[in-house]
Design a protein around this motif. Structure first.
Motif, PDB file in Angstrom:
ATOM      1  N   GLN A  71       0.821  -1.206   0.000  1.00  0.00           N
ATOM      2  CA  GLN A  71       0.000   0.000   0.000  1.00  0.00           C
ATOM      3  C   GLN A  71       0.859   1.262   0.000  1.00  0.00           C
ATOM      4  O   GLN A  71       0.549   2.232  -0.691  1.00  0.00           O
ATOM      5  CB  GLN A  71      -0.924   0.002   1.223  1.00  0.00           C
ATOM      6  CG  GLN A  71      -2.009  -1.055   1.168  1.00  0.00           C
ATOM      7  CD  GLN A  71      -2.864  -1.032   2.422  1.00  0.00           C
ATOM      8  OE1 GLN A  71      -2.623  -0.254   3.346  1.00  0.00           O
ATOM      9  NE2 GLN A  71      -3.880  -1.900   2.452  1.00  0.00           N
ATOM     10  N   ARG A  72       1.956   1.245   0.756  1.00  0.00           N
ATOM     11  CA  ARG A  72       2.838   2.411   0.805  1.00  0.00           C
ATOM     12  C   ARG A  72       3.514   2.633  -0.549  1.00  0.00           C
ATOM     13  O   ARG A  72       3.646   3.766  -1.020  1.00  0.00           O
ATOM     14  CB  ARG A  72       3.887   2.232   1.901  1.00  0.00           C
ATOM     15  CG  ARG A  72       4.687   3.488   2.174  1.00  0.00           C
ATOM     16  CD  ARG A  72       5.773   3.268   3.208  1.00  0.00           C
ATOM     17  NE  ARG A  72       5.211   2.873   4.484  1.00  0.00           N
ATOM     18  CZ  ARG A  72       5.353   1.676   5.016  1.00  0.00           C
ATOM     19  NH1 ARG A  72       6.050   0.745   4.388  1.00  0.00           N
ATOM     20  NH2 ARG A  72       4.818   1.390   6.188  1.00  0.00           N
ATOM     21  N   ARG A 126       0.953   4.034  -2.954  1.00  0.00           N
ATOM     22  CA  ARG A 126       0.685   5.434  -2.612  1.00  0.00           C
ATOM     23  C   ARG A 126       1.803   6.334  -3.111  1.00  0.00           C
ATOM     24  O   ARG A 126       1.565   7.408  -3.686  1.00  0.00           O
ATOM     25  CB  ARG A 126       0.515   5.553  -1.094  1.00  0.00           C
ATOM     26  CG  ARG A 126      -0.042   6.893  -0.581  1.00  0.00           C
ATOM     27  CD  ARG A 126       1.044   7.941  -0.366  1.00  0.00           C
ATOM     28  NE  ARG A 126       2.203   7.411   0.302  1.00  0.00           N
ATOM     29  CZ  ARG A 126       2.325   7.313   1.630  1.00  0.00           C
ATOM     30  NH1 ARG A 126       1.361   7.732   2.403  1.00  0.00           N
ATOM     31  NH2 ARG A 126       3.448   6.835   2.156  1.00  0.00           N
ATOM     32  N   ASP A 127       3.057   5.922  -2.934  1.00  0.00           N
ATOM     33  CA  ASP A 127       4.184   6.730  -3.406  1.00  0.00           C
ATOM     34  C   ASP A 127       4.162   6.874  -4.924  1.00  0.00           C
ATOM     35  O   ASP A 127       4.449   7.958  -5.467  1.00  0.00           O
ATOM     36  CB  ASP A 127       5.500   6.095  -2.957  1.00  0.00           C
ATOM     37  CG  ASP A 127       5.656   6.120  -1.449  1.00  0.00           C
ATOM     38  OD1 ASP A 127       4.967   6.939  -0.807  1.00  0.00           O
ATOM     39  OD2 ASP A 127       6.449   5.321  -0.911  1.00  0.00           O
ATOM     40  N   LYS A 150       1.465   6.763  -6.873  1.00  0.00           N
ATOM     41  CA  LYS A 150       0.376   7.667  -7.224  1.00  0.00           C
ATOM     42  C   LYS A 150       0.745   9.115  -6.945  1.00  0.00           C
ATOM     43  O   LYS A 150       0.431  10.020  -7.733  1.00  0.00           O
ATOM     44  CB  LYS A 150      -0.891   7.288  -6.456  1.00  0.00           C
ATOM     45  CG  LYS A 150      -1.503   5.967  -6.909  1.00  0.00           C
ATOM     46  CD  LYS A 150      -2.750   5.659  -6.096  1.00  0.00           C
ATOM     47  CE  LYS A 150      -3.365   4.337  -6.550  1.00  0.00           C
ATOM     48  NZ  LYS A 150      -4.581   4.013  -5.755  1.00  0.00           N
ATOM     49  N   GLU A 151       1.399   9.361  -5.820  1.00  0.00           N
ATOM     50  CA  GLU A 151       1.808  10.725  -5.499  1.00  0.00           C
ATOM     51  C   GLU A 151       2.819  11.251  -6.505  1.00  0.00           C
ATOM     52  O   GLU A 151       2.793  12.428  -6.898  1.00  0.00           O
ATOM     53  CB  GLU A 151       2.387  10.780  -4.090  1.00  0.00           C
ATOM     54  CG  GLU A 151       1.350  10.656  -3.001  1.00  0.00           C
ATOM     55  CD  GLU A 151       1.971  10.821  -1.630  1.00  0.00           C
ATOM     56  OE1 GLU A 151       3.220  10.886  -1.555  1.00  0.00           O
ATOM     57  OE2 GLU A 151       1.209  10.868  -0.651  1.00  0.00           O
ATOM     58  N   SER A 196      -6.386  11.938   0.899  1.00  0.00           N
ATOM     59  CA  SER A 196      -5.330  10.978   0.583  1.00  0.00           C
ATOM     60  C   SER A 196      -4.588  10.543   1.824  1.00  0.00           C
ATOM     61  O   SER A 196      -4.207   9.392   1.968  1.00  0.00           O
ATOM     62  CB  SER A 196      -4.361  11.594  -0.438  1.00  0.00           C
ATOM     63  OG  SER A 196      -3.716  12.730   0.130  1.00  0.00           O
ATOM     64  N   LYS A 208      -6.568   7.912   3.700  1.00  0.00           N
ATOM     65  CA  LYS A 208      -6.533   6.580   3.117  1.00  0.00           C
ATOM     66  C   LYS A 208      -5.247   5.848   3.444  1.00  0.00           C
ATOM     67  O   LYS A 208      -5.221   4.625   3.562  1.00  0.00           O
ATOM     68  CB  LYS A 208      -6.697   6.692   1.598  1.00  0.00           C
ATOM     69  CG  LYS A 208      -8.077   7.175   1.177  1.00  0.00           C
ATOM     70  CD  LYS A 208      -8.161   7.304  -0.323  1.00  0.00           C
ATOM     71  CE  LYS A 208      -9.538   7.842  -0.762  1.00  0.00           C
ATOM     72  NZ  LYS A 208      -9.613   8.003  -2.233  1.00  0.00           N
ATOM     73  N   THR A 209      -4.173   6.603   3.524  1.00  0.00           N
ATOM     74  CA  THR A 209      -2.860   5.976   3.725  1.00  0.00           C
ATOM     75  C   THR A 209      -2.369   6.113   5.152  1.00  0.00           C
ATOM     76  O   THR A 209      -1.193   5.958   5.410  1.00  0.00           O
ATOM     77  CB  THR A 209      -1.839   6.616   2.783  1.00  0.00           C
ATOM     78  OG1 THR A 209      -1.769   8.023   3.066  1.00  0.00           O
ATOM     79  CG2 THR A 209      -2.251   6.418   1.335  1.00  0.00           C
TER      80      THR A 209
END
Length: 911
Positions: free
Chosen positions: A732-733, A736-737, A739-740, A773, A776-777
């Motif tokens: 997940q991390r 997320r990275d 997507k960012e 965001s 979510k994370t």
């Protein structure tokens, strides 16, 4: 309140804002109320604000003055007036601190002046007494014929020491000094005189009849002293003699040459000493009067100043808020129980009202003067602009109430644990807190300990008579509760043993009541039994049977002639107390099985509380992978052992036919060992059944197999779960990275293509999007990194401890049987070896009565000292161990932080 006792109360993280004008009075009221804990204020790296440093120093100086006055009262045996209601009345206000300081300083100056004058006069009196004694001894020496001791001829000596009225030229050659020296210095002084001057100096001394005061710098002490007379006819050594006397602090006094002058000086000194004694008595009386007046309020002043030091020290640690030149507010982070929020706010408002109500009239007068002055200035100068500032701004600012606001931001501190207790539950909670403080919102063992602790104590201590003694002692403590509490507060020295017993008076009462109940169950009253309902056993032997008896006679439990089949209605049948060795065998079996049943029941209850803890705290992984396997392991093995015990009691009996008679009753221990080793023990009697029920062996095999299947789950379940969860959070991390990064690239491209314009709406949209965001994370960001090997090691240790601990903890409960047996045997020995000797004496009445009284006194003292005192303490400690180790280890971590509110301790004579 009951709900808060089972779990700690919910804590609210708050922000406290105080105004500097009323902060002292608000915190003084809060200190008497309690209910609020300040965070981070007492850390070592805490920076002081410096606003109240002078106030802290002032209060500490006033406390030193109060301690000095109290020390003077102790020396003169003056009692300080003690006020037990000082915490509810006569509370110190900030406006009264100046008056208290001036009063203490005035008393200190008066007492210091009187003491300084007294010490000066006392020092002068002591010197005159020493002078008079030295003159007496010198005059006695000069007037007597001491020529044989001097190193001169008789004619020369008479010429040297004759009266000065003749004015002989030879008399001018005789030099002498009189004085006094401390006794501990005289020996070395005399030795040094001999080494330096030899026989050229004559030293004569005499000890003063009483110890004299020695004033050395600020120290004063009573010491032994010698009066000295130094004689020499050499003028050359005289300066050295003076230097030696100065080095040894010899007090040198005047000594006239003629006897008449010496006697006149003695009379003059005696008159001055008498006059000085009268003055000293008057000074001492004045000193005592001043201290007696001071003693009326000294306790109040010391208590209030001690509280003021704590308040000012706390204020000095709070963070100032405002500009650099106008820091009139103090801010602090604190924890408050939800149930105490209203009470804390009420205490803070009360402190504000005290400040405002006391100074309101003065503030109104000042405000009226300011208004009149402003009107006069406005009338005098019409060109000036009118001042629109509210006339009561300063008054409102001073009386601004403190603000207690809830904080949404999480604190780095773990919320403290707080229970609402009363005088009954406080003692049981102290037992738990001695082991460890409960975690925040963790189940509290104290409510269950209220029943289980005195009950397990009574299982070991069970005796009807001894339970009555313990209960009477506890009832006495409860009856004298207020008197004992008042004496504890008024006592100058703390009695630790009485404090411990008084704090646990309700625990002792329940232990005594449960001991009475277990004494009825054991049918044990001071090593004797009561036959209240009639025994179920009867003796059918007659005289002919006794005449032809070849061995021991036994009661046959399978015969209706001896056993009726109806059990004793309450407790143990009284016949077992008179059965000799059979009594010990029967009670051993009964108490051993009771110990195992009670122990396994309490451990299973502890596991049930562990499951409740996991459900309440939402630890589903711990519930399924740790607690449930422990349940399975305990149920399959040890709960089955309890089932066998009850099944044996139900199936087998005295009047039942084979194979369910007492002769065929199997041993539960042997059955359980065969179950664990998976083997069968051959029976001696073929008429008896091998199994207690059909399919017993197959059921036991299944239970053992299921129990051992729970061990791998307990060992590897949680580590595997944590490993899978950590991998999921890591993915997940990473997503997320990624997507960012893509989002950041698109935003950069959009900024390059668009104009350089910014709006509030676009910023708010960006903030809202960023918040969503982050939500979510959040779990992925706050995932803790850990070493998987440590998790496996910890899981392995926990598994070994669970498996072996289940066996050792079950065996540990056998102490219930062992201590109960020891208590019963000691009681039996004291009765038959001490008291029965006095009851069975056949001597005449004038001999038997003193023997009976002596034996009863010895029996009573030994019973109270050994059986009630020592055995009771031993049973208490073993019960405490069973709760701390065997019971609480199943569900209680005890790693929390206690709630430490800012609250003043109840004031006592030792304050």
């Amino acid at each position: 309140m009951a709900k808060a006792f089972f779990r700690s109360e919910e804590m609210e993280l708050c922000q406290l804002l105080l105004h500097t004008e009323n902060a002292f009075d608000c915190l003084m009221e809060l200190g008497h109320h309690g209910g609020l804990q300040f965070n981070n204020v007492y850390d070592e790296d805490r920076l002081m604000n410096g606003l109240y440093t002078k106030k802290v120093s002032l209060c500490q100086e006033l406390l030193r003055i109060a301690d000095s006055l109290q020390q003077q009262m102790l020396e003169l045996d003056i009692k300080v007036c003690f006020y037990p209601d000082v915490d509810w009345e006569n509370r110190l206000l900030e406006r009264d601190l100046k008056e208290c300081g001036e009063r203490l300083r005035r008393l200190h100056v008066e007492t210091s002046a009187v003491m300084e004058h007294y010490n000066a006069l006392d020092r002068r009196k002591c010197r005159m007494v020493e002078h008079r004694f030295a003159l007496h001894k010198a005059d006695k020496y000069f007037a007597s014929d001491m020529g044989s001791e001097l190193l001169y001829s008789e004619s020369t000596l008479m010429t040297l020491i004759k009266d000065a009225a003749e004015e002989s030229p030879a008399h001018r050659q005789l030099n002498y000094i009189i004085g006094t020296i401390r006794a501990d210095k005289f020996e070395s002084f005399e030795l040094l005189c001999y080494r330096l001057f030899g026989f050229n100096l004559v030293v004569r001394f005499a000890e003063l009849p009483m110890p004299m005061m020695d004033f050395h710098a600020l120290k004063t002490e009573k010491v032994r002293k010698f009066s000295l007379l130094l004689l020499t006819n050499s003028t050359m050594i005289w300066p050295k003699v003076n230097k030696l006397c100065h080095a040894y602090h010899v007090s040198i006094y005047e000594c006239p040459e003629s006897a008449t002058q010496r006697m006149a000086l003695v009379e003059e000194l005696s008159a001055e000493i008498e006059h000085m004694e009268r003055i000293l008595q008057e000074s001492e009386r004045i000193h005592i009067q001043i201290l007696e007046v001071t003693a009326r309020d000294l306790f109040l002043l010391r208590v209030n100043l001690s509280k003021a030091v704590r308040v000012y020290d706390l204020l000095n640690r709070l963070r100032p808020v405002g500009g650099l030149e106008h820091q009139k507010y103090l801010q602090a982070e604190c924890f408050v129980p939800v149930s105490e929020l209203e009470g804390v706010r009420a205490a803070l408002k009360k402190g504000t009202r005290i400040k405002g109500g006391a100074d309101r009239r003065e503030q109104e007068q000042q405000t009226d003067k300011q208004q009149r002055k402003r009107r006069q200035e406005a009338d005098a100068d019409d060109d000036d602009e009118p001042n629109l500032e509210p006339p009561r701004q300063r008054t409102d600012e001073q009386s601004l109430p403190p603000l207690l606001l809830r904080k949404n931001r999480q604190s780095s501190h773990i919320p403290p644990t707080y229970f609402r207790l009363n005088k009954f539950t406080q003692g049981f909670q102290n037992l738990i807190d001695s082991y460890g403080i409960s975690d925040y919102r963790e189940l509290n063992p104290a409510p269950y300990t209220i029943i289980t602790f005195p009950f397990l104590f009574a299982v070991m201590f069970g005796d009807f008579g001894h339970g009555i003694l313990v209960s009477l002692f506890a009832l006495l403590l409860i009856w004298k509760e207020k008197k004992i509490a008042a004496s504890q507060r008024a006592a100058k020295e703390e009695n630790e043993i009485l404090n411990i017993l008084f704090a646990g008076r309700y625990i002792v009462l329940l232990m005594g009541l449960f001991s009475i109940y277990m004494g009825l169950i054991y049918n044990d009253v001071l090593s004797k039994s009561f036959n209240i309902f009639g025994s179920s056993w009867s003796c059918r032997y007659n005289a002919s049977t006794l005449d032809h008896m070849s061995g021991q006679l036994n009661f046959d439990p399978s015969s209706e002639y001896f056993y009726s089949g109806n059990p004793y209605p309450l407790g143990v049948d009284p016949v077992w107390k008179v059965c000799g060795e059979d009594s010990i065998t029967t009670f051993n079996s009964l108490k051993m099985k009771l110990a195992i049943i009670l122990g396994i029941a309490q451990m299973m209850f502890g596991l049930s509380l562990s499951a409740v803890n996991c459900i309440v705290l939402k630890r589903n992984a711990d519930l399924l992978l740790v607690v449930v396997p422990q349940f399975v392991f305990m149920i399959c093995l040890f709960c089955y052992l309890v089932f066998l015990i009850f099944l044996k009691w139900l199936l087998y009996g005295g009047l039942k036919s084979s194979p369910y008679n007492t002769a065929c009753a199997p041993s539960v221990l042997i059955t359980f060992i065969d179950m664990m080793l998976m083997k069968n023990t051959e029976l001696d009697d073929d008429q008896c059944e091998k199994a207690m029920f059909k399919g017993e062996r197959m059921v036991e095999y299944i239970l053992v197999f299921v129990a051992f299947l729970a061990v791998p789950v307990l060992l590897a379940g949680k580590p595997i779960y944590l490993q899978r969860r950590q991998k999921k959070l890591k993915r997940q991390r990473q997503q997320r990275d990624l997507k960012e990064l893509q989002q950041h690239g698109r935003e950069t491209l959009r900024e390059m293509r668009s104009a350089q314009r910014y709006s509030i709406e676009s910023q708010e949209d960006a903030v809202n999007e960023r918040r969503s965001s982050k939500a979510k994370t959040h779990s992925a960001d706050h995932a803790e990194e850990f070493d998987l090997s440590e998790i496996w090691i910890h899981s392995g240790i926990h598994t070994i401890e669970t498996v072996l601990g289940s066996v050792s903890h079950t065996a540990s409960y056998l102490r219930l049987w062992a201590l109960s047996l020891a208590h019963d045997q000691l009681s039996h020995v004291l009765w038959h070896m001490v008291l029965s000797k006095g009851l069975k004496t056949n001597a005449p009445l004038y001999v038997s009565v003193p023997v009976l009284a002596g034996s009863f006194l010895a029996w009573a003292v030994l019973t109270v000292a050994i059986l009630v005192g020592m055995e009771g303490l031993s049973a208490f400690l073993h019960t405490l161990r069973l709760h701390w180790v065997e019971f609480q280890s199943k569900f209680y971590s005890g790693a929390g932080e206690p709630f430490r509110p800012f609250k003043f301790a109840p004031s006592s004579q030792r304050s």
